[in-house]
Enzyme design. Structure first.
Site, short mmCIF file in Angstrom:
data_model
loop_
_atom_site.label_atom_id
_atom_site.label_comp_id
_atom_site.label_asym_id
_atom_site.label_seq_id
_atom_site.Cartn_x
_atom_site.Cartn_y
_atom_site.Cartn_z
N GLY A 15 0.84 -1.21 0.00
CA GLY A 15 0.00 0.00 0.00
C GLY A 15 0.87 1.25 0.00
O GLY A 15 1.89 1.29 0.67
N ARG A 76 0.94 -4.87 -5.59
CA ARG A 76 1.08 -6.11 -4.85
C ARG A 76 1.32 -7.19 -5.92
O ARG A 76 0.62 -7.23 -6.92
CB ARG A 76 -0.15 -6.39 -3.99
CG ARG A 76 -0.28 -5.35 -2.87
CD ARG A 76 -1.24 -5.78 -1.79
NE ARG A 76 -1.13 -4.90 -0.62
CZ ARG A 76 -1.92 -3.85 -0.39
NH1 ARG A 76 -2.88 -3.54 -1.23
NH2 ARG A 76 -1.73 -3.12 0.69
N ASP A 107 5.83 -5.15 6.03
CA ASP A 107 6.41 -6.46 6.34
C ASP A 107 6.43 -7.40 5.13
O ASP A 107 7.40 -8.14 4.93
CB ASP A 107 5.61 -7.13 7.46
CG ASP A 107 6.04 -6.65 8.84
OD1 ASP A 107 7.13 -6.04 8.94
OD2 ASP A 107 5.29 -6.89 9.81
N GLY A 108 5.35 -7.40 4.36
CA GLY A 108 5.29 -8.27 3.18
C GLY A 108 6.43 -7.94 2.24
O GLY A 108 7.16 -8.83 1.77
N THR A 129 4.24 2.37 5.63
CA THR A 129 2.85 1.93 5.75
C THR A 129 2.12 2.85 6.72
O THR A 129 2.69 3.23 7.75
CB THR A 129 2.72 0.48 6.24
OG1 THR A 129 1.34 0.22 6.58
CG2 THR A 129 3.56 0.17 7.47
N ILE A 130 0.87 3.18 6.38
CA ILE A 130 0.11 4.02 7.30
C ILE A 130 -0.28 3.26 8.57
O ILE A 130 -0.71 3.86 9.55
CB ILE A 130 -1.17 4.61 6.64
CG1 ILE A 130 -2.17 3.49 6.27
CG2 ILE A 130 -0.83 5.49 5.45
CD1 ILE A 130 -3.58 4.01 6.00
N ASP A 131 -0.15 1.93 8.55
CA ASP A 131 -0.71 1.12 9.64
C ASP A 131 0.12 1.10 10.93
O ASP A 131 -0.37 0.67 11.97
CB ASP A 131 -0.88 -0.34 9.18
CG ASP A 131 -1.81 -0.47 8.00
OD1 ASP A 131 -2.65 0.42 7.80
OD2 ASP A 131 -1.70 -1.48 7.26
N ASP A 133 2.31 -0.92 11.71
CA ASP A 133 2.30 -2.30 12.22
C ASP A 133 3.61 -3.04 11.97
O ASP A 133 3.63 -4.25 11.79
CB ASP A 133 1.11 -3.07 11.60
CG ASP A 133 1.21 -3.15 10.08
OD1 ASP A 133 2.02 -2.42 9.49
OD2 ASP A 133 0.47 -3.95 9.49
N ARG A 175 -5.66 -2.31 8.77
CA ARG A 175 -5.68 -3.77 8.53
C ARG A 175 -5.99 -4.46 9.85
O ARG A 175 -7.00 -4.17 10.46
CB ARG A 175 -4.35 -4.22 7.93
CG ARG A 175 -4.49 -5.47 7.06
CD ARG A 175 -3.14 -5.94 6.57
NE ARG A 175 -2.56 -5.06 5.60
CZ ARG A 175 -2.52 -5.29 4.29
NH1 ARG A 175 -3.05 -6.39 3.81
NH2 ARG A 175 -1.97 -4.44 3.46
N ALA A 190 -12.87 10.72 21.19
CA ALA A 190 -13.95 9.75 21.00
C ALA A 190 -14.41 9.19 22.34
O ALA A 190 -13.62 9.05 23.27
CB ALA A 190 -13.47 8.62 20.10
P1 ADP Z 1 3.15 -4.68 2.77
O1 ADP Z 1 4.53 -4.62 2.19
O2 ADP Z 1 2.54 -3.33 2.93
O3 ADP Z 1 3.08 -5.55 4.01
P2 ADP Z 1 1.94 -6.83 1.24
O4 ADP Z 1 1.84 -7.78 2.38
O5 ADP Z 1 0.80 -6.75 0.29
O6 ADP Z 1 2.20 -5.33 1.68
O7 ADP Z 1 3.26 -7.23 0.44
C1 ADP Z 1 3.69 -6.46 -0.66
C2 ADP Z 1 4.38 -7.33 -1.67
O8 ADP Z 1 5.56 -7.91 -1.09
C3 ADP Z 1 3.57 -8.55 -2.13
O9 ADP Z 1 2.62 -8.22 -3.12
C4 ADP Z 1 4.69 -9.41 -2.71
O10 ADP Z 1 5.11 -8.91 -3.96
C5 ADP Z 1 5.80 -9.16 -1.70
N1 ADP Z 1 5.78 -10.23 -0.69
C6 ADP Z 1 4.91 -10.37 0.35
N2 ADP Z 1 5.18 -11.49 1.05
C7 ADP Z 1 6.23 -12.07 0.45
C8 ADP Z 1 6.99 -13.28 0.69
N3 ADP Z 1 6.68 -14.09 1.71
N4 ADP Z 1 8.01 -13.56 -0.14
C9 ADP Z 1 8.31 -12.74 -1.17
N5 ADP Z 1 7.65 -11.61 -1.45
C10 ADP Z 1 6.63 -11.27 -0.67
O1 F6P Z 2 -1.68 -1.41 4.61
C1 F6P Z 2 -2.28 -0.18 4.30
C2 F6P Z 2 -3.75 -0.38 4.07
O2 F6P Z 2 -4.31 0.87 3.72
C3 F6P Z 2 -4.51 -1.01 5.22
O3 F6P Z 2 -4.81 -0.10 6.26
C4 F6P Z 2 -5.74 -1.53 4.51
O4 F6P Z 2 -6.27 -2.66 5.19
C5 F6P Z 2 -5.19 -1.96 3.16
O5 F6P Z 2 -3.96 -1.26 2.98
C6 F6P Z 2 -6.09 -1.65 2.01
O6 F6P Z 2 -5.52 -2.18 0.86
P1 F6P Z 2 -6.04 -1.86 -0.62
O7 F6P Z 2 -5.45 -0.52 -1.00
O8 F6P Z 2 -5.46 -2.97 -1.43
O9 F6P Z 2 -7.52 -1.81 -0.58
#
Ligand code: ADP
Ligand code: F6P
Length: 325
Positions: A15, A76, A107-108, A129-131, A133, A175, A190
């Site tokens: 994101g 993604r 993290d992904g 990430t805005i989260d 997390d 998320r 709130a």
């Molecule tokens: P974020 O980076 O914000 O956590 P995602 O979890 O959607 O977002 O992961 C972003 C991208 O990172 C995924 O679309 C993929 O290309 C890559 N990715 C995520 N998990 C893995 C993994 N276990 N191994 C390799 N690449 C990954």
């Molecule tokens: O990780 C950032 C985030 O905006 C989360 O807060 C939310 O759950 C998700 O991405 C939304 O993803 P998408 O843009 O794919 O709808």
């Protein structure tokens, strides 16, 4: 600084988050100031696999520090989870002379970065990430802007809620994490802050408290609900039915991901982008940068990914004093 690397690649993944452009700018400018070449990779790992790669110079990142989104676009890319595509990605890096890679994402994305590091590409992750997390860091790019955007929206919703003597449920992103809900809930005063981490499904309790507060003269009720709990529209119906108070649910959604980054997001993102390049210049790899205890720090990616993060306990504690339970 020794030049362990010659060409830095930079991509944004997952994101988008306001402040990513400031980080990209810092990566490009720091690398150039160290005498390195820089290549931008569009659309995250998907763009890497498609060789959507271009040369960047100081001018490529001129006039972007104030912009939300990411000039590199983001994506993604599920196939990147497979080894064959990771190997292809590493091969493409080598083909384009990219021997140092900065991955801005969550993290992904760090998982993907770590896989490339294991295949010989020096890689550093920058938390975007805005989260909020990501466990190894107290700061992630975009969180500050997102909570300010959400807070302003909630202030506006409170105005109309007060005029109509209504109850408002505002669902914020995050998320599975409740950091945005916790911060915006406190900042907007709130009455109820529902976070994924602490919520036990006690809608009945909220209903009886709304009735109590109404009896003592409260004219509006603001409930901030985390995306991980969801069901805001359903909750609004239940509250309205049980209390007789008109109740509206507003899901803030992607508005929280856009807009000009705050000063904090521009400055911290700049520092993290610079630090990532400095680590690569020192010959480090498989690292993630962050901010902890007043310092910009770095961790091994696997170590960072194995950490866990809860809501800030003191901030949660104060909600027990400041909101109505
Ligand atoms: P974020 O980076 O914000 O956590 P995602 O979890 O959607 O977002 O992961 C972003 C991208 O990172 C995924 O679309 C993929 O290309 C890559 N990715 C995520 N998990 C893995 C993994 N276990 N191994 C390799 N690449 C990954
Ligand atoms: O990780 C950032 C985030 O905006 C989360 O807060 C939310 O759950 C998700 O991405 C939304 O993803 P998408 O843009 O794919 O709808």
């Amino acid at each position: 600084m020794s030049n362990a690397v010659k060409t830095i690649g930079v991509l944004t993944s997952g994101g988008d988050a306001p402040g990513m452009n400031a980080a990209i700018r810092a990566v490009v400018r720091t690398a150039i100031s160290c005498g390195l070449n820089v290549k931008g990779i569009r659309h995250g790992f998907a763009g890497l696999l498609e060789e959507d790669i271009f040369d960047m110079d100081n001018l490529s990142v001129s006039n972007i520090i104030q912009l939300g989104g990411t000039i590199l676009y983001t994506a993604r890319c599920l196939e990147f989870k497979k080894k064959e595509y990771q190997e292809k990605g590493a091969e493409i890096c080598r083909k384009h002379g990219i021997d140092g890679l900065v991955v801005i994402g969550g993290d992904g994305s760090f998982n993907g970065a770590s896989k490339l590091a294991s295949l010989g590409i020096n890689t550093v992750g920058v938390p975007g990430t805005i989260d909020l997390d990501i466990a190894c860091t107290e700061y992630t790019i975009g969180f500050d802007t997102a909570i300010n955007t959400a807070m302003e929206a909630i202030d506006k919703l409170r105005d109309t809620s007060e005029s109509h003597e209504r109850c408002s449920i505002i669902e914020v992103m995050g998320r599975t994490a409740g950091h945005i809900a916790l911060w915006t809930g406190i900042a907007s005063g709130a009455e109820y802050i529902l976070t994924t981490e602490k919520y036990h499904g006690s809608i009945q309790r909220i209903i009886s408290k709304i009735l109590d507060r109404r009896k003592i003269g409260k004219k509006n009720h603001v409930i901030v609900n985390a995306e991980g709990i969801g069901n805001s529209t359903e909750m609004a119906k239940l509250i309205e039915l049980a209390t007789g108070i008109e109740t509206r649910a507003t899901i803030l959604g992607h508005i929280q991901r856009g807009g000009n980054p705050t000063c904090k997001d521009r400055v911290y993102a700049s520092a993290l982008g610079t630090k990532a390049v400095e680590l690569l210049c020192e010959g480090k790899t498989n690292r993630v940068v962050g901010y902890k205890d007043g310092e910009f720090i770095d961790f091994d990616i696997q170590e960072a990914l194995s950490m866990s993060k809860d809501l800030d306990p003191y901030l949660f504690h104060i909600t027990q004093k400041l909101t109505t339970r």
